[in-house]
Design a protein around this motif. Structure first.
Motif, PDB file in Angstrom:
ATOM      1  N   LEU A 118       1.008  -1.331   0.131  1.00 45.99           N
ATOM      2  CA  LEU A 118      -0.038  -0.018   0.048  1.00 45.99           C
ATOM      3  C   LEU A 118       0.834   1.430  -0.072  1.00 45.99           C
ATOM      4  N   THR A 119       2.043   1.220  -0.385  1.00 40.68           N
ATOM      5  CA  THR A 119       3.164   2.272  -0.516  1.00 40.68           C
ATOM      6  C   THR A 119       3.491   2.226  -1.885  1.00 40.68           C
ATOM      7  N   LEU A 120       4.253   3.344  -2.422  1.00 39.18           N
ATOM      8  CA  LEU A 120       4.528   3.571  -3.896  1.00 39.18           C
ATOM      9  C   LEU A 120       5.285   2.232  -4.249  1.00 39.18           C
ATOM     10  N   ASP A 121       4.957   1.957  -5.596  1.00 42.22           N
ATOM     11  CA  ASP A 121       5.424   0.657  -6.009  1.00 42.22           C
ATOM     12  C   ASP A 121       6.575   1.084  -6.704  1.00 42.22           C
ATOM     13  N   PRO A 122       7.898   0.530  -6.146  1.00 43.25           N
ATOM     14  CA  PRO A 122       9.379   1.180  -7.061  1.00 43.25           C
ATOM     15  C   PRO A 122       9.158   0.500  -8.557  1.00 43.25           C
ATOM     16  N   GLY A 123       8.622  -0.390  -8.818  1.00 46.26           N
ATOM     17  CA  GLY A 123       8.589  -0.907 -10.188  1.00 46.26           C
ATOM     18  C   GLY A 123       8.004  -0.044 -11.191  1.00 46.26           C
ATOM     19  N   GLN A 124       7.120   1.084 -10.557  1.00 45.52           N
ATOM     20  CA  GLN A 124       6.430   2.015 -11.376  1.00 45.52           C
ATOM     21  C   GLN A 124       7.158   3.448 -11.483  1.00 45.52           C
ATOM     22  N   LEU A 125       8.014   3.434 -10.813  1.00 45.80           N
ATOM     23  CA  LEU A 125       8.644   4.809 -10.509  1.00 45.80           C
ATOM     24  C   LEU A 125       9.362   5.342 -11.878  1.00 45.80           C
ATOM     25  N   ALA A 126      10.235   4.542 -12.422  1.00 48.08           N
ATOM     26  CA  ALA A 126      10.823   4.687 -13.370  1.00 48.08           C
ATOM     27  C   ALA A 126      10.212   5.419 -14.825  1.00 48.08           C
ATOM     28  N   GLY A 127       9.378   4.569 -15.096  1.00 45.32           N
ATOM     29  CA  GLY A 127       8.323   5.086 -16.144  1.00 45.32           C
ATOM     30  C   GLY A 127       7.493   6.100 -15.860  1.00 45.32           C
ATOM     31  N   LEU A 128       7.743   6.861 -14.777  1.00 42.77           N
ATOM     32  CA  LEU A 128       6.864   8.198 -14.506  1.00 42.77           C
ATOM     33  C   LEU A 128       7.691   9.495 -14.650  1.00 42.77           C
ATOM     34  N   VAL A 129       9.015   9.175 -14.888  1.00 40.64           N
ATOM     35  CA  VAL A 129      10.077  10.189 -14.690  1.00 40.64           C
ATOM     36  C   VAL A 129      10.115  10.851 -16.382  1.00 40.64           C
ATOM     37  N   THR A 130      10.103  12.035 -16.212  1.00 38.84           N
ATOM     38  CA  THR A 130      10.280  12.995 -17.493  1.00 38.84           C
ATOM     39  C   THR A 130      11.098  14.100 -17.277  1.00 38.84           C
ATOM     40  N   GLU A 131      11.252  14.706 -18.255  1.00 34.17           N
ATOM     41  CA  GLU A 131      12.187  15.893 -18.216  1.00 34.17           C
ATOM     42  C   GLU A 131      11.874  16.908 -17.317  1.00 34.17           C
ATOM     43  N   ARG A 132      10.408  16.912 -16.967  1.00 33.15           N
ATOM     44  CA  ARG A 132       9.808  17.923 -15.936  1.00 33.15           C
ATOM     45  C   ARG A 132       9.905  17.413 -14.221  1.00 33.15           C
ATOM     46  N   THR A 133      10.328  16.125 -14.276  1.00 27.89           N
ATOM     47  CA  THR A 133      10.068  15.441 -12.720  1.00 27.89           C
ATOM     48  C   THR A 133      11.447  15.976 -11.978  1.00 27.89           C
ATOM     49  N   TRP A 134      10.984  16.627 -10.715  1.00 25.14           N
ATOM     50  CA  TRP A 134      11.950  17.117  -9.798  1.00 25.14           C
ATOM     51  C   TRP A 134      12.161  16.016  -8.882  1.00 25.14           C
ATOM     52  N   GLY A 135      11.090  15.274  -8.421  1.00 22.60           N
ATOM     53  CA  GLY A 135      11.317  14.661  -7.205  1.00 22.60           C
ATOM     54  C   GLY A 135      10.243  13.722  -6.886  1.00 22.60           C
ATOM     55  N   VAL A 136      10.487  12.851  -5.838  1.00 19.40           N
ATOM     56  CA  VAL A 136       9.434  11.701  -5.516  1.00 19.40           C
ATOM     57  C   VAL A 136       9.180  11.612  -4.190  1.00 19.40           C
ATOM     58  N   MET A 137       7.688  11.732  -3.774  1.00 19.62           N
ATOM     59  CA  MET A 137       7.348  11.621  -2.320  1.00 19.62           C
ATOM     60  C   MET A 137       6.921  10.375  -1.875  1.00 19.62           C
ATOM     61  N   PRO A 138       7.916   9.414  -1.550  1.00 20.09           N
ATOM     62  CA  PRO A 138       7.328   8.015  -0.731  1.00 20.09           C
ATOM     63  C   PRO A 138       6.586   8.342   0.395  1.00 20.09           C
ATOM     64  N   VAL A 139       5.177   7.667   0.664  1.00 17.21           N
ATOM     65  CA  VAL A 139       4.597   7.914   1.746  1.00 17.21           C
ATOM     66  C   VAL A 139       4.838   6.408   2.630  1.00 17.21           C
ATOM     67  N   HIS A 140       5.104   6.752   3.913  1.00 16.00           N
ATOM     68  CA  HIS A 140       5.091   5.712   4.799  1.00 16.00           C
ATOM     69  C   HIS A 140       3.713   5.464   5.693  1.00 16.00           C
ATOM     70  N   LEU A 141       2.949   4.812   4.936  1.00 13.60           N
ATOM     71  CA  LEU A 141       1.539   4.711   5.290  1.00 13.60           C
ATOM     72  C   LEU A 141       1.296   3.723   6.458  1.00 13.60           C
ATOM     73  N   GLY A 142       0.634   4.550   7.516  1.00 11.89           N
ATOM     74  CA  GLY A 142      -0.081   3.670   8.511  1.00 11.89           C
ATOM     75  C   GLY A 142       1.122   2.759   9.438  1.00 11.89           C
ATOM     76  N   ASN A 143       2.100   3.460   9.627  1.00  9.39           N
ATOM     77  CA  ASN A 143       3.242   3.041  10.463  1.00  9.39           C
ATOM     78  C   ASN A 143       3.902   1.859   9.628  1.00  9.39           C
ATOM     79  N   VAL A 144       4.036   1.884   8.341  1.00 11.11           N
ATOM     80  CA  VAL A 144       4.795   1.162   7.735  1.00 11.11           C
ATOM     81  C   VAL A 144       5.499   2.023   6.741  1.00 11.11           C
TER      82      VAL A 144
END
Length: 400
Positions: A118-144
């Motif tokens: 229920l947190t950001l899927d690392p396998g999906q991350l690279a495919g979302l990066v564009t020349e406009r991407t500055w950063g990523v915000m992983p969320v530590h959800l519900g004490n995990v």
């Protein structure tokens, strides 16, 4: 006990352990008449003390105490130098405050699927990066904690800034390291149902001293100004800029400091409760939420049923037995929020409608989180296990 009918135990964390320490800390500040962190008739520097103590907990050199978790995320991105219009990748499963902070920092959120953590899927991350991407915000959800090592690897490869949303994860770790000190900056919340609380409040954790300087100045009107008392704040070593006011008060800091010694033992206790429940239901075919690091978890008890209907049946059965349970965010991704979906900010429409996040929707809708409280007794745990087993067959059709 909670005021809700039928509940056997409270699901509050820090609030359930409040006592004379908080009252004494608050009264000391009130009697001093020095509630502002920078001056007063008898200033005790409680905010400075809290920042030092929280830095030790997060394993970082610097903490800036602020007014909320959303303020912390915003200040973290500003401190790291986010350009106007830059994209920040945010998981589709999170509280709307994650998106609010990106907007407040003049960024554009780009949403990503989550996996069975229920947190950001690392396998999906690279495919979302564009020349406009500055950063990523992983969320530590519900004490995990999110699965940070692969996220950090992708971020390093693409030159992305990593801002950890640790609003729901004070005291949580990942592979031996505290969250909030893994990326470029971390942001914590101290709202009422968090692991330590003063009703509201937040903290930014950073390592880089220049980032710390920018965060500290941003949340205090830019830092470089002259007061009526003749004092000028800010080093003056960096170019000036106009900031905002999201300062923490001395009263908030004092109440939070009183709770810090309880944080690690509370997380251990709740982690042990979660392990016990899983162990005592090990004969059932339960699909538990995957924990990237169980040892670092702050005590989570989330599972996935075969369908949304089965999840609703299970929640209803547990409620009837007096056990607090819910489907996280009522089964809705953050993009279900109309303003988020339509890209509406206070100054206009800033992004296109995002796609459906069917994997995230499916996992979230089938999820059931059983609330664990810091004041749970052994009898409470026994009752929880009994109710779990009794209602399992009714929800799934499988004998418990």
């Amino acid at each position: 006990m909670t005021g809700e009918p039928g509940m056997r135990y409270e699901t509050w964390r820090a609030l359930a352990l409040w006592g004379e320490e908080e009252a004494a800390a608050a009264m000391e500040v009130i009697r001093s008449r020095s509630l502002f962190r920078y001056y007063g008739p008898d200033l005790g520097h409680r905010t400075d003390t809290f920042e030092r103590e929280f830095s030790e907990l997060a394993g970082v050199p610097h903490t800036v105490a602020v007014s909320s978790g959303t303020a912390a995320l915003t200040a973290a991105m500003v401190g790291l130098g986010i350009p106007a219009g830059a994209e920040v990748i945010v998981p589709a499963v999170t509280f709307v405050g994650s998106v609010s902070a990106v907007v407040a920092a003049r960024g554009i959120p780009v949403f990503a699927e989550v996996d069975d953590t229920l947190t950001l899927d690392p396998g999906q991350l690279a495919g979302l990066v564009t020349e406009r991407t500055w950063g990523v915000m992983p969320v530590h959800l519900g004490n995990v904690a999110a699965d940070m090592d692969p996220i950090l690897e992708v971020a390093r490869r693409h030159g992305l800034r990593v801002v950890e949303d640790a609003a729901q994860a004070a005291g949580v770790g990942y592979r031996g390291r505290p969250v909030g000190g893994l990326g470029d900056a971390g942001a914590f919340s101290f709202q009422l149902d968090k692991n330590i609380t003063a009703g509201e409040g937040g903290a930014v954790t950073v390592t880089d001293p220049d980032v710390y300087d920018r965060v500290a100045r941003y949340q205090d009107q830019g830092g470089q100004f002259t007061t009526s008392k003749g004092a000028t704040r800010g080093s003056g070593d960096q170019p000036p800029f106009i900031g905002t006011n999201t300062r923490m008060t001395e009263l908030t800091a004092a109440v939070l400091s009183a709770q810090l010694p309880r944080l690690a033992p509370m997380c251990r206790r709740l982690r042990d409760v979660a392990r016990q429940v899983r162990a005592e239901t090990a004969d059932l075919s339960v699909q538990w939420r995957r924990l990237p690091d169980e040892e670092g978890s702050g005590g989570d008890l989330t599972l996935f049923l075969e369908s949304r209907l089965a999840a609703r049946r299970f929640v209803a059965g547990l409620h009837e037995a007096g056990i607090p349970a819910h489907t996280m965010y009522q089964g809705q991704t953050v993009t279900s929020n109309r303003a988020v979906r339509e890209g509406r900010t206070p100054w206009g429409v800033e992004w296109d409608r995002p796609p459906r996040f069917r994997t995230s929707e499916g996992l979230l809708g089938r999820s059931v989180t059983i609330g664990l409280g810091a004041a749970m007794t052994d009898d409470d745990v026994t009752a929880l296990v009994a109710a779990f087993r009794k209602n399992w067959e009714g929800a799934t059709g499988q004998a418990g």
